[in-house]
Design an enzyme around this catalytic site. Structure first.
Site, PDB file in Angstrom:
ATOM      1  N   ILE A  39       0.877  -1.291  -0.039  1.00  0.00           N
ATOM      2  CA  ILE A  39      -0.068   0.054  -0.090  1.00  0.00           C
ATOM      3  C   ILE A  39       0.731   1.084   0.063  1.00  0.00           C
ATOM      4  O   ILE A  39       1.632   1.522   0.743  1.00  0.00           O
ATOM      5  CB  ILE A  39      -0.803   0.056   1.292  1.00  0.00           C
ATOM      6  CG1 ILE A  39      -1.799  -1.174   1.261  1.00  0.00           C
ATOM      7  CG2 ILE A  39      -1.826   1.178   1.232  1.00  0.00           C
ATOM      8  CD1 ILE A  39      -2.588  -1.241   2.567  1.00  0.00           C
ATOM      9  N   THR A  40       0.628   2.104  -1.046  1.00  0.00           N
ATOM     10  CA  THR A  40       1.760   3.299  -1.186  1.00  0.00           C
ATOM     11  C   THR A  40       1.003   4.223  -0.106  1.00  0.00           C
ATOM     12  O   THR A  40      -0.167   4.351  -0.031  1.00  0.00           O
ATOM     13  CB  THR A  40       1.840   3.872  -2.412  1.00  0.00           C
ATOM     14  OG1 THR A  40       0.501   4.143  -3.153  1.00  0.00           O
ATOM     15  CG2 THR A  40       2.544   2.845  -3.404  1.00  0.00           C
ATOM     16  N   GLY A  41       1.854   5.077   0.703  1.00  0.00           N
ATOM     17  CA  GLY A  41       1.433   5.985   1.532  1.00  0.00           C
ATOM     18  C   GLY A  41       0.461   5.473   2.682  1.00  0.00           C
ATOM     19  O   GLY A  41      -0.552   6.130   3.011  1.00  0.00           O
ATOM     20  N   ASN A  43       0.806   5.229   5.642  1.00  0.00           N
ATOM     21  CA  ASN A  43       1.064   5.764   7.006  1.00  0.00           C
ATOM     22  C   ASN A  43      -0.092   6.732   7.520  1.00  0.00           C
ATOM     23  O   ASN A  43      -0.073   7.102   8.682  1.00  0.00           O
ATOM     24  CB  ASN A  43       2.336   6.478   6.928  1.00  0.00           C
ATOM     25  CG  ASN A  43       2.487   7.804   6.315  1.00  0.00           C
ATOM     26  OD1 ASN A  43       2.578   7.718   5.044  1.00  0.00           O
ATOM     27  ND2 ASN A  43       2.514   8.828   6.847  1.00  0.00           N
ATOM     28  N   SER A  44      -1.159   6.887   6.697  1.00  0.00           N
ATOM     29  CA  SER A  44      -1.926   7.932   7.261  1.00  0.00           C
ATOM     30  C   SER A  44      -3.362   7.845   6.595  1.00  0.00           C
ATOM     31  O   SER A  44      -3.395   7.021   5.424  1.00  0.00           O
ATOM     32  CB  SER A  44      -1.746   9.644   7.120  1.00  0.00           C
ATOM     33  OG  SER A  44      -1.973   9.813   5.928  1.00  0.00           O
ATOM     34  N   GLY A  45      -4.414   8.372   6.896  1.00  0.00           N
ATOM     35  CA  GLY A  45      -5.606   8.537   6.316  1.00  0.00           C
ATOM     36  C   GLY A  45      -6.185   7.280   5.893  1.00  0.00           C
ATOM     37  O   GLY A  45      -6.374   6.103   6.357  1.00  0.00           O
ATOM     38  N   TYR A 192      -5.329  18.914  -9.253  1.00  0.00           N
ATOM     39  CA  TYR A 192      -5.458  17.728  -8.545  1.00  0.00           C
ATOM     40  C   TYR A 192      -6.659  16.559  -9.518  1.00  0.00           C
ATOM     41  O   TYR A 192      -6.533  15.555  -9.655  1.00  0.00           O
ATOM     42  CB  TYR A 192      -5.958  17.840  -7.328  1.00  0.00           C
ATOM     43  CG  TYR A 192      -6.680  16.920  -6.500  1.00  0.00           C
ATOM     44  CD1 TYR A 192      -5.780  15.776  -5.908  1.00  0.00           C
ATOM     45  CD2 TYR A 192      -8.071  16.475  -6.337  1.00  0.00           C
ATOM     46  CE1 TYR A 192      -6.261  14.626  -5.110  1.00  0.00           C
ATOM     47  CE2 TYR A 192      -8.545  15.314  -5.794  1.00  0.00           C
ATOM     48  CZ  TYR A 192      -7.683  14.618  -5.080  1.00  0.00           C
ATOM     49  OH  TYR A 192      -8.203  13.369  -4.361  1.00  0.00           O
TER      50      TYR A 192
END
Ligand SMILES: NC(=O)c1ccc[n+]([C@@H]2O[C@H](COP(=O)([O-])OP(=O)(O)OC[C@H]3O[C@@H](n4cnc5c(N)ncnc54)[C@H](OP(=O)(O)O)[C@@H]3O)[C@@H](O)[C@H]2O)c1
Ligand SMILES: *[C@@H]1O[C@H](CO)[C@@H](O)[C@H](O)[C@H]1NC(C)=O
Ligand SMILES: *[C@@H]1O[C@H](CO)[C@@H](O)[C@H](O)[C@H]1NC(C)=O
Length: 311
Positions: A39-41, A43-45, A192
């Site tokens: 899973i990339t990123g 560490n949050s959300g 975005y």
């Protein structure tokens, strides 16, 4: 009389909020013992909640993060909440294509399996540039994941049936891609939206090139009527953050709910029948016709290959 109006108005607001924040959980309880998930990123959300839920189902979960302090802290939390020790992190900065290459090299050396790749990391609209001078949104959200997925695809094929899940956003519909200016970096929100539209074309093209090879691909919008209370506001000023915090608290759903459609795409047989599809609220959803244009998807794929120097 005013009293009555106040009551009616309050009730209306209450039910509208309730409707907006309606929750839908992934009801498929399949376990993932023996599966390896990246899973990339994570560490949050939404990524962190996804990691907790998938580790709970028995998978080996690797989160790929750019900040080792945040990653270590997240790994501790994911282990604690999932009651699993099979969780680790590896360093990856999607804003740096050399980092992506280094990451893939050591991942392929260290890990013999990859069953599910979750392209989750994402930057909101910020007018910054990556280490390779791409617009931050396009560079991180699209190009970094494009290179990552390409380099890991051989391992995904070996581990078939395997899945690639890419987080996108329903706001894709407000923009179109400009092939003369893929690095468009002007209005933050539009910047975005374009990167999230690129994620959709990317996900469709992954499905197309892996058809019949046991790899399936899914594009996920994590909210539904509302958005998800995650850490994305950290990239903005304190004033903006406070304002958004209030709005988020009123209208947004928690990250645990935001992760449900990702979990659904990771485990469901029903989802697997719609490879290349777009998913919201734990079910397939319909894209605007322009976002289903296979010719644009192919063109973006080829342009991306040139931009990241993939032979
Ligand atoms: N929240 C919503 O309502 C919503 C709606 C639609 C789509 N999405 C999508 O959902 C995904 C997850 O977002 P979120 O809401 O959970 O946001 P978040 O809490 O801000 O999480 C984003 C994650 O991406 C990581 N990241 C950012 N740049 C990176 C880089 N260069 N290299 C490696 N990792 C990087 C962040 O790491 P750091 O902690 O180091 O910054 C963080 O772990 C995103 O793709 C987003 O576009 C979210
Ligand atoms: C990009 O990543 C490479 C390899 O991981 C590293 O050596 C380099 O310093 C990074 N570039 C920047 C600008 O941080
Ligand atoms: C990015 O642009 C800066 C300034 O314009 C330049 O110094 C740097 O070498 C460029 N980096 C790359 C990887 O092209």
């Amino acid at each position: 009389m005013y009293f009555l109006y106040t009551i009616i108005a309050s009730l209306a607001v209450f039910f509208i909020l309730k409707w907006l924040k309606k929750r839908r959980y992934c009801t498929d309880l399949r376990r993932l013992d023996g599966k390896t998930i990246l899973i990339t990123g994570g560490n949050s959300g939404i990524g962190k909640e996804t990691a907790i839920a998938l580790a709970m189902r028995g998978a080996r979960v690797i989160i790929a993060c750019r900040d080792s302090d945040k990653a270590e802290k997240a790994v501790r939390e994911i282990k604690l909440k999932s009651h699993s020790l099979n969780v680790l992190y590896m360093e990856l900065d999607l804003a740096n294509l050399s980092s992506v290459r280094d990451f893939c090299k050591s991942f392929l050396q260290r890990e013999k399996k990859l069953d599910i790749l979750v392209n989750n990391a994402g930057m909101p609209g910020v007018l910054e540039w990556t280490d390779n001078n791409f617009s931050m949104c396009f560079g991180v959200n699209h190009l970094g994941h494009f290179l990552l997925t390409n380099l890991l695809l051989p391992r995904l094929k070996e581990c078939a049936p395997s899945r690639v899940i890419t987080l996108t956003c329903s706001s894709y519909k407000y923009q179109k891609l400009d092939f003369q200016d893929l690095n468009y970096n002007q209005l933050p929100f539009f910047t975005y939206c374009r990167s999230k539209l690129a994620n959709i074309y990317f996900s469709q093209e992954v499905a197309r090139i892996t058809e019949g090879k046991g790899v399936t691909s899914y594009a996920v919008h994590p909210g539904k009527r509302s958005f998800v209370q995650s850490g994305w506001t950290c990239h903005y000023s304190i004033l903006f953050r406070m304002l958004v915090q209030v709005i988020m608290w009123m209208f947004f759903v928690p990250c645990e709910i935001g992760a449900q459609t990702v979990i659904y795409c990771a485990v469901s047989d029903e989802a697997a029948k719609h490879s290349g599809g777009y998913f919201i609220d734990c079910r397939p959803a319909t894209l605007r016709p322009f976002a289903r244009d296979a010719a644009v998807a192919k063109k973006l794929w080829e342009a991306s290959e040139r931009l990241v120097n993939l032979a």
